[in-house]
Enzyme design. Sequence first.
Site, PDB file in Angstrom:
ATOM      1  N   LYS A 170      74.145  -8.026  31.224  1.00 33.57           N
ATOM      2  CA  LYS A 170      75.275  -7.419  30.504  1.00 33.57           C
ATOM      3  C   LYS A 170      76.634  -7.733  31.130  1.00 33.57           C
ATOM      4  CE  LYS A 170      73.422  -3.297  28.231  1.00 33.57           C
ATOM      5  NZ  LYS A 170      73.476  -1.840  28.212  1.00 33.57           N
ATOM      6  N   ASP A 193      77.808   0.306  22.993  1.00 34.76           N
ATOM      7  CA  ASP A 193      77.308   1.549  23.618  1.00 34.76           C
ATOM      8  C   ASP A 193      78.331   2.681  23.497  1.00 34.76           C
ATOM      9  OD1 ASP A 193      74.794   0.717  24.378  1.00 34.76           O
ATOM     10  OD2 ASP A 193      75.396   0.096  26.390  1.00 34.76           O
TER      11      ASP A 193
HETATM   12  P1  NAP Z   1      72.857   1.106  36.091  1.00 33.62           P
HETATM   13  O1  NAP Z   1      74.090   0.343  35.727  1.00 33.62           O
HETATM   14  O2  NAP Z   1      71.810   0.482  36.933  1.00 33.62           O
HETATM   15  O3  NAP Z   1      73.362   2.469  36.815  1.00 33.62           O
HETATM   16  C1  NAP Z   1      72.424   3.353  37.366  1.00 33.62           C
HETATM   17  C2  NAP Z   1      73.096   4.671  37.699  1.00 33.62           C
HETATM   18  O4  NAP Z   1      72.085   5.585  38.128  1.00 33.62           O
HETATM   19  C3  NAP Z   1      74.096   4.579  38.856  1.00 33.62           C
HETATM   20  O5  NAP Z   1      75.114   5.522  38.667  1.00 33.62           O
HETATM   21  C4  NAP Z   1      73.209   4.949  40.067  1.00 33.62           C
HETATM   22  O6  NAP Z   1      73.944   5.459  41.151  1.00 33.62           O
HETATM   23  C5  NAP Z   1      72.372   6.046  39.453  1.00 33.62           C
HETATM   24  N1  NAP Z   1      71.120   6.269  40.178  1.00 33.62           N
HETATM   25  C6  NAP Z   1      70.075   5.413  40.274  1.00 33.62           C
HETATM   26  N2  NAP Z   1      69.089   5.972  40.996  1.00 33.62           N
HETATM   27  C7  NAP Z   1      69.535   7.209  41.366  1.00 33.62           C
HETATM   28  C8  NAP Z   1      68.993   8.268  42.124  1.00 33.62           C
HETATM   29  N3  NAP Z   1      67.762   8.162  42.672  1.00 33.62           N
HETATM   30  N4  NAP Z   1      69.718   9.395  42.296  1.00 33.62           N
HETATM   31  C9  NAP Z   1      70.950   9.501  41.737  1.00 33.62           C
HETATM   32  N5  NAP Z   1      71.531   8.527  41.016  1.00 33.62           N
HETATM   33  C10 NAP Z   1      70.829   7.393  40.837  1.00 33.62           C
HETATM   34  O7  NAP Z   1      72.083   1.616  34.792  1.00 33.62           O
HETATM   35  P2  NAP Z   1      72.724   1.875  33.335  1.00 33.62           P
HETATM   36  O8  NAP Z   1      72.687   0.624  32.545  1.00 33.62           O
HETATM   37  O9  NAP Z   1      74.014   2.572  33.539  1.00 33.62           O
HETATM   38  O10 NAP Z   1      71.629   2.857  32.687  1.00 33.62           O
HETATM   39  C11 NAP Z   1      71.550   4.214  33.045  1.00 33.62           C
HETATM   40  C12 NAP Z   1      70.571   4.928  32.107  1.00 33.62           C
HETATM   41  O11 NAP Z   1      71.127   4.950  30.782  1.00 33.62           O
HETATM   42  C13 NAP Z   1      69.221   4.209  31.975  1.00 33.62           C
HETATM   43  O12 NAP Z   1      68.207   5.185  31.941  1.00 33.62           O
HETATM   44  C14 NAP Z   1      69.315   3.500  30.632  1.00 33.62           C
HETATM   45  O13 NAP Z   1      68.051   3.341  30.012  1.00 33.62           O
HETATM   46  C15 NAP Z   1      70.169   4.485  29.864  1.00 33.62           C
HETATM   47  N6  NAP Z   1      70.878   3.862  28.734  1.00 33.62           N
HETATM   48  C16 NAP Z   1      70.653   4.374  27.500  1.00 33.62           C
HETATM   49  C17 NAP Z   1      71.307   3.848  26.395  1.00 33.62           C
HETATM   50  C18 NAP Z   1      71.035   4.443  25.045  1.00 33.62           C
HETATM   51  O14 NAP Z   1      71.339   3.795  24.036  1.00 33.62           O
HETATM   52  N7  NAP Z   1      70.500   5.648  24.974  1.00 33.62           N
HETATM   53  C19 NAP Z   1      72.208   2.780  26.541  1.00 33.62           C
HETATM   54  C20 NAP Z   1      72.431   2.282  27.836  1.00 33.62           C
HETATM   55  C21 NAP Z   1      71.750   2.837  28.929  1.00 33.62           C
HETATM   56  P3  NAP Z   1      74.525   4.476  42.299  1.00 33.62           P
HETATM   57  O15 NAP Z   1      75.842   3.981  41.794  1.00 33.62           O
HETATM   58  O16 NAP Z   1      74.644   5.367  43.478  1.00 33.62           O
HETATM   59  O17 NAP Z   1      73.514   3.376  42.489  1.00 33.62           O
END
Ligand code: NAP
Length: 288
Positions: free
Chosen positions: A71, A107
């Site tokens: 992305k 998104d």
């Molecule tokens: P990402 O860019 O990898 O970001 C992950 C986030 O989660 C970061 O803020 C990270 O914190 C935090 N995190 C990871 N492990 C953690 C833990 N053990 N404790 C606390 N915080 C933790 O992922 P993303 O693309 O933003 O996706 C996040 C979620 O949104 C996923 O579950 C994804 O499936 C969902 N999502 C849903 C949609 C939808 O259409 N519904 C669209 C997009 C994403 P750090 O910065 O400290 O690493």
Amino acid sequence: MPVSAKTRVTGLFGYPVGHTLSPAIHNAAFASLGMDWVYLPFAIPPERLAGAIEGVRALDLAGVNVTVPHKEAVLSLLDDLAPAAGAIGAVNTVVNRDGFLTGHNTDADGFLQALREGAGFHPRDRTVLILGAGGAARAVAVGCALAGAGEILVANRTAARAEELATQVENLSGARARALTWRGAGDLKAAAFQADLVVQATTRGMHPRAGECPDFPFAALRRGVLVTDLVYNPAETVFLREARGGGARVLGGLEMLLRQGALAFGLWTGREPPVAVMRSALVRGRSL
Ligand code: NAP
């Protein structure tokens, strides 16, 4: 629809793509409108992304969705960016017009539509508390800021990323923005009480670790406040169950997933997306 000599091709670039529901959703939509279009999954390892994007031009694909891990890397390979994609710094949809590739991020608008259609909520002048500062959190923060949110509060495990996102939101819009410390509870407790909308945008609680839940002061939530979780697998996370138990209204991530896909469909085809058909395909796909 059978594939013909005129079939327009769209698809998903990700790695891996084995579990995606997007082909089911988009192909159901094309079929319901009698369109000679198809949506295919493409597993593209990172070192092949540049070649694959050049392939969009060479093969005249109508466009593609882009997902993890591409992305952000895809930005520099495109010809132009829609304003939201530029502000978020991530692209999830590419549109091809005669070899000119524009990157979009559906998104943010998908999230806003999900709030409106799924919960009758608009962020204008409201206080939004976001947990997380990754790609999805950035889309939510930018979307809410551009939609006129009054204040955006960001808590993230890595504090520096929360600070960065809060600064970006303030520079982008008239919204006040502030990073919170997640640990030490006091800060987060006050924010939980203040919030009109809480967005769980970390990966915690996502399959296969569905039993996990971010550490959050649920007891501080006001009754009837809206709490959303972007995680869509499982459809109802432990976080949402806890929030509902504390008297909150809850909205899961499936509605946003549906809406961001429907927006991509509209960008490629110029047609009104058949949202009800896409929702049925999503529900059917999840139960397989
Ligand atoms: P990402 O860019 O990898 O970001 C992950 C986030 O989660 C970061 O803020 C990270 O914190 C935090 N995190 C990871 N492990 C953690 C833990 N053990 N404790 C606390 N915080 C933790 O992922 P993303 O693309 O933003 O996706 C996040 C979620 O949104 C996923 O579950 C994804 O499936 C969902 N999502 C849903 C949609 C939808 O259409 N519904 C669209 C997009 C994403 P750090 O910065 O400290 O690493």
